[in-house]
Design an enzyme around this catalytic site. Structure first.
Site, mmCIF file in Angstrom:
data_model
loop_
_atom_site.group_PDB
_atom_site.id
_atom_site.type_symbol
_atom_site.label_atom_id
_atom_site.label_comp_id
_atom_site.label_asym_id
_atom_site.label_seq_id
_atom_site.Cartn_x
_atom_site.Cartn_y
_atom_site.Cartn_z
ATOM 1 N N GLN A 1 0.833 -1.195 0.000
ATOM 2 C CA GLN A 1 0.000 0.000 0.000
ATOM 3 C C GLN A 1 0.873 1.253 0.000
ATOM 4 O OE1 GLN A 1 -3.761 -0.402 2.040
ATOM 5 N NE2 GLN A 1 -3.578 1.653 2.897
ATOM 6 N N CYS A 2 1.184 1.804 1.150
ATOM 7 C CA CYS A 2 1.924 3.067 1.177
ATOM 8 C C CYS A 2 3.350 2.922 0.649
ATOM 9 C CB CYS A 2 1.923 3.632 2.589
ATOM 10 S SG CYS A 2 0.250 4.076 3.136
#
Length: 202
Positions: A117-118
């Site tokens: 994700q990030c």
């Protein structure tokens, strides 16, 4: 002047406050990242800390609840930037790019939470912005990824019981396949931490 920056993304207590942390692939993520941080400092590289915030939500990422802080054992040194973001990547809602430009940074080393994700999103955007990107998967962490049709409030037990759930090893493998040769160079923790100081061409 150093040309490399280590970006530490969202290694914060918010994640440890969630039930699914019990199933994280690297519960020792702070130790893994700490090893990269020490190596980066020894080389004179820039270390940038990023924290994710969701003000006003009342959740674990709401600064008002006290979880938006680095996991115990990690501490920025004097002068190391600490940025807060509200987007999945470390660029869009921060002055990270300006900061890197001021320091003459050309290469980014990505570590943190969550792998797909990030961390992955930051790596993709960094590459598109013209940086050489190194992704140290072993210094990232993630949890089981439920199928998108599962209710958002499903328990960890329900997530783990669902045969469609992607376990961390699969998530990590998919991230590496997506990034390698396109957006980033994949390095092991030993490889990145063991790099000796490189002389910068004048």
């Amino acid at each position: 002047m150093t040309q490399t920056a280590l970006i530490v993304i969202d290694v914060q207590e918010s994640f440890r406050a969630r039930p699914n942390w019990q199933a994280v692939n690297h519960p020792d993520i702070a130790d893994r990242v700490g090893r990269l941080v020490r190596a980066a400092r020894d080389r004179g590289d820039l270390v940038v800390w990023v924290l994710h915030t969701e003000p006003g939500t009342g959740g674990v990422f709401d600064p008002a609840n006290g979880h938006v802080r680095l996991i115990e054992g990690l501490q920025p040194a004097e002068g190391e930037p600490v940025l807060t973001k509200t987007a999945h990547n470390a660029f869009t809602t921060t002055n990270l790019q300006q900061l890197l430009t001021q320091h003459g940074i050309r290469e980014l080393v990505i570590s943190g939470i969550r792998t797909e994700q990030c961390c992955e999103t930051t790596a993709r955007i960094a590459f598109d912005l013209g940086y050489d990107v190194v992704f140290v998967t072993e210094a990232t962490a993630t949890t089981p990824l439920p199928h998108w049709t599962l209710p958002a409030d499903a328990s960890l037990e329900e997530v783990l019981a669902d045969p469609r759930t992607l376990m961390p090893a699969t998530v990590v493998e998919r991230t590496e396949y997506a990034l390698a040769g396109r957006f980033a160079t994949i390095r092991t923790l030993d490889e990145q931490a063991g790099l000796s100081r490189m002389p910068v061409a004048s």
